[in-house]
Design a protein around this motif. Sequence first.
Motif, short mmCIF file in Angstrom:
data_model
loop_
_atom_site.label_atom_id
_atom_site.label_comp_id
_atom_site.label_asym_id
_atom_site.label_seq_id
_atom_site.Cartn_x
_atom_site.Cartn_y
_atom_site.Cartn_z
N GLY A 81 0.79 -1.27 -0.14
CA GLY A 81 0.16 0.02 0.14
C GLY A 81 1.07 1.34 0.04
O GLY A 81 0.38 2.32 0.24
N ALA A 82 1.92 1.14 -0.55
CA ALA A 82 2.98 2.28 -0.45
C ALA A 82 3.54 2.65 -1.57
O ALA A 82 3.32 2.00 -2.58
CB ALA A 82 4.12 1.93 0.42
N SER A 83 3.79 4.12 -1.96
CA SER A 83 4.32 4.44 -3.23
C SER A 83 5.81 4.08 -2.93
O SER A 83 6.56 3.89 -2.02
CB SER A 83 4.19 5.96 -3.39
N ILE A 84 6.72 4.15 -4.26
CA ILE A 84 7.95 3.97 -4.01
C ILE A 84 8.85 4.61 -5.28
O ILE A 84 8.12 4.82 -6.47
CB ILE A 84 8.33 2.46 -4.32
N ALA A 85 9.79 5.08 -5.10
CA ALA A 85 10.85 5.83 -6.15
C ALA A 85 12.22 5.34 -5.80
O ALA A 85 12.63 4.47 -4.73
CB ALA A 85 10.81 7.06 -5.86
N CYS A 86 13.10 5.69 -6.66
CA CYS A 86 14.65 4.87 -6.56
C CYS A 86 15.65 6.14 -7.06
O CYS A 86 15.40 6.55 -8.10
CB CYS A 86 14.80 3.61 -7.35
N PHE A 87 16.55 6.21 -6.14
CA PHE A 87 17.66 7.38 -6.57
C PHE A 87 18.52 6.71 -7.85
O PHE A 87 19.36 7.34 -8.46
CB PHE A 87 18.50 7.78 -5.35
N ASP A 88 18.92 5.32 -7.68
CA ASP A 88 19.79 4.62 -8.62
C ASP A 88 21.21 5.12 -8.31
O ASP A 88 21.84 5.57 -9.43
CB ASP A 88 19.07 4.74 -9.96
N PHE A 89 21.55 5.07 -7.21
CA PHE A 89 22.96 5.68 -6.88
C PHE A 89 24.07 4.51 -7.21
O PHE A 89 25.18 4.97 -7.23
CB PHE A 89 23.01 5.96 -5.37
#
Length: 242
Positions: A81-89
């Motif tokens: 039930g969460a949103s997600i993003a990624c920095f891709d570091f």
Amino acid sequence: MMIRGGRRVLVFSAHAADFCSRAGGAIIRLVDAGSTVLVYDMTYGEKCESPALWARDPKPTIDEVKGIRKQEMEAAAKALGASIACFDFGDSPLVIGSERRQRVMEVFREFQPDLVLTHWKDDILHPDHVETTAAVLWASRYCFRPGIELGHPPCPAPEVVCYETTLGTAPVADFMPNLYVDITEVLEQKKEALRHLAAQPQLPENYEFLARYRGVEAQQTAWMKECVYAEAFCRIGTEAGG
Ligand SMILES: [Zn+2]
């Protein structure tokens, strides 16, 4: 009380799956209570966390591995039930220097969390985890100060709570929980989310085992007599006693 409605919760994770294996149950309970949860992965865990993908024949490219992990973590976050993003570091080694720390802090100022979940600060057996929480703590102590000007104005400092180390490493990493969340009712939903992270097929079994052990600790030390499965945390900060 960590679990309640109306919270804005930001969860940081060094690799694709960490947020789900260590804090997935708490995330479900926060969402069920009416809070908003945003997960930020520092990396896709493409090097250290994806052995099942690297074992494929023919061997995939790094961009193919990242693409698969992206789909997996998005499906897992959705199941919680969460949103997600990624920095891709980029992982192993993950390096978060000055410019990247400011990007992390910009997420604080844009999202304005009142609770941040992250790795245990001394999770020394995986340096990427330590690097993540060093940057998160840095951001949490500068986000409210006007000294660093970014695209968004300063925001209040959030509560910071650290989640589990990797299964079996808590004694070496000196992880001593001081906060437990009962995940008995949501364990199956958490395991369903973990199954989306198919590059690490051992996760559902491993973290059910750990949750049962933490459940016993919760019964014995936190007066949670009905708790069977729990997630353990270490809150950064002290508590008013009255
Ligand atoms: Zn990790």
